[in-house]
Design an enzyme around this catalytic site. Sequence first.
Site, PDB file in Angstrom:
ATOM      1  N   ASP A  50      -3.882  10.433  26.861  1.00 60.23           N
ATOM      2  CA  ASP A  50      -2.924   9.666  26.081  1.00 60.23           C
ATOM      3  C   ASP A  50      -3.139   8.169  26.273  1.00 60.23           C
ATOM      4  O   ASP A  50      -3.489   7.713  27.365  1.00 60.23           O
ATOM      5  CB  ASP A  50      -1.510  10.054  26.530  1.00 60.23           C
ATOM      6  CG  ASP A  50      -0.463   9.656  25.524  1.00 60.23           C
ATOM      7  OD1 ASP A  50      -0.063   8.477  25.532  1.00 60.23           O
ATOM      8  OD2 ASP A  50      -0.051  10.516  24.738  1.00 60.23           O
ATOM      9  N   SER A 117      -1.158  -0.326   8.005  1.00 62.76           N
ATOM     10  CA  SER A 117      -0.976   0.413   6.751  1.00 62.76           C
ATOM     11  C   SER A 117      -0.412  -0.477   5.664  1.00 62.76           C
ATOM     12  O   SER A 117       0.490  -1.290   5.913  1.00 62.76           O
ATOM     13  CB  SER A 117      -0.028   1.594   6.979  1.00 62.76           C
ATOM     14  OG  SER A 117       0.329   2.198   5.757  1.00 62.76           O
ATOM     15  N   TYR A 141       7.563   6.086   9.415  1.00 64.70           N
ATOM     16  CA  TYR A 141       6.140   5.870   9.697  1.00 64.70           C
ATOM     17  C   TYR A 141       5.735   4.436   9.387  1.00 64.70           C
ATOM     18  O   TYR A 141       5.138   3.741  10.228  1.00 64.70           O
ATOM     19  CB  TYR A 141       5.265   6.829   8.885  1.00 64.70           C
ATOM     20  CG  TYR A 141       3.845   6.326   8.758  1.00 64.70           C
ATOM     21  CD1 TYR A 141       3.002   6.318   9.856  1.00 64.70           C
ATOM     22  CD2 TYR A 141       3.370   5.815   7.548  1.00 64.70           C
ATOM     23  CE1 TYR A 141       1.704   5.820   9.768  1.00 64.70           C
ATOM     24  CE2 TYR A 141       2.087   5.314   7.449  1.00 64.70           C
ATOM     25  CZ  TYR A 141       1.261   5.320   8.560  1.00 64.70           C
ATOM     26  OH  TYR A 141      -0.015   4.805   8.461  1.00 64.70           O
ATOM     27  N   LYS A 145       4.496   0.957  11.907  1.00 64.97           N
ATOM     28  CA  LYS A 145       3.336   0.072  11.755  1.00 64.97           C
ATOM     29  C   LYS A 145       3.777  -1.388  11.700  1.00 64.97           C
ATOM     30  O   LYS A 145       3.152  -2.268  12.315  1.00 64.97           O
ATOM     31  CB  LYS A 145       2.545   0.447  10.501  1.00 64.97           C
ATOM     32  CG  LYS A 145       1.837   1.787  10.582  1.00 64.97           C
ATOM     33  CD  LYS A 145       0.757   1.773  11.652  1.00 64.97           C
ATOM     34  CE  LYS A 145      -0.052   3.058  11.678  1.00 64.97           C
ATOM     35  NZ  LYS A 145      -1.123   3.033  12.692  1.00 64.97           N
ATOM     36  N   ILE A 206       2.830  17.688  -8.721  1.00 65.91           N
ATOM     37  CA  ILE A 206       2.994  16.244  -8.714  1.00 65.91           C
ATOM     38  C   ILE A 206       4.405  15.955  -8.231  1.00 65.91           C
ATOM     39  O   ILE A 206       5.382  16.280  -8.903  1.00 65.91           O
ATOM     40  CB  ILE A 206       2.775  15.632 -10.107  1.00 65.91           C
ATOM     41  CG1 ILE A 206       1.320  15.816 -10.547  1.00 65.91           C
ATOM     42  CG2 ILE A 206       3.135  14.155 -10.098  1.00 65.91           C
ATOM     43  CD1 ILE A 206       1.017  15.213 -11.905  1.00 65.91           C
TER      44      ILE A 206
END
Length: 331
Positions: A50, A117, A141, A145, A206
């Site tokens: 880690d 990102s 998420y 970042k 979709i």
Amino acid sequence: MRVLITGGAGYIGSTIASACLDAGIDPVILDSLVTGRREFAEGRLFYEGDISDGTLIDKVFAENPDIEAVIHCAALIVVPDSVADPIGYYRANVTKSLEFVDHLLRNGCTRMIFSSSASIYRAGADHTVTEESPLDPQSPYARTKAVCEGMFADIAASRPLRILSLRYFNPIGADPQLRTGLQLRRPSHALGKMIEAYEDRVPFQITGTEWPTSDGTGIRDYIHVWDLATAHVAALRRFDELEVGVINLGTGAGTTVRELVDTFNRVVDRPIEVVEAPARPGDVAGAYTRSDRAGRLLGWQAHYSIEEGIRHSLQWAGVRDSRLGSDAGAA
């Protein structure tokens, strides 16, 4: 040059490691194998563990004192999973990254390329962004970042640490030599779902058809993972010359999900059908870059087309199980 790549047994990290090897740069791989694959580290100097394990980081640098830089790719990346488990995502992506940087500084490593990102941006009305666009991450998420970028900037302001954040758009494809590729059999992104639909002979869903785009489906900047990898090599070569801390990595072209389906169907021998479904938790309309900073500062540009990315993804899907075994993962 020797470089430490965290998450170097994952999809993107292993491809970066291959690009480094091809360029004469010696990669050292650190990966916990939570999502990475041991097979992707074969033939490479590999440490299993880690990024927050200070004893292990000390060992890596003691045994490799010539490491000149770190490419930090280790992270959890699935948007819907981050909505369901924000604590796990903040712990893995932020808390452990903080510990990791502390260990780097203790070992005298002062250069780091961070895998960030483009999902942290607030896109303009035309769905484009530059490095100066406002930030407005819309999922846990993406926020991890953005938090990491801010955290690293604060540390770099007072410690001998230089950080270059490369903000990725949407990787597709595989190593053209098929050394590595997407390890999951059932990935969550659009192209992976299309390949799954093609293999299983079922319709492709979709997810989200009411976005403010030309056809109502989400728009993305799909960049071939090998192009993404070679950008890291260019960044390593020019790291000390750079006077900016952020560079977008994309093609500069936006592609909607419907357009991606149309391109996919031109590549395959048997077109997939399409059905519509609601947007998933954490989904956004999307964006693409209009910046040429990567070209100006890195001397880099994307070379592979979406068609080639789809073709390489399909070729990798055809050999994935033989490379990774039957436990290649249904998740």
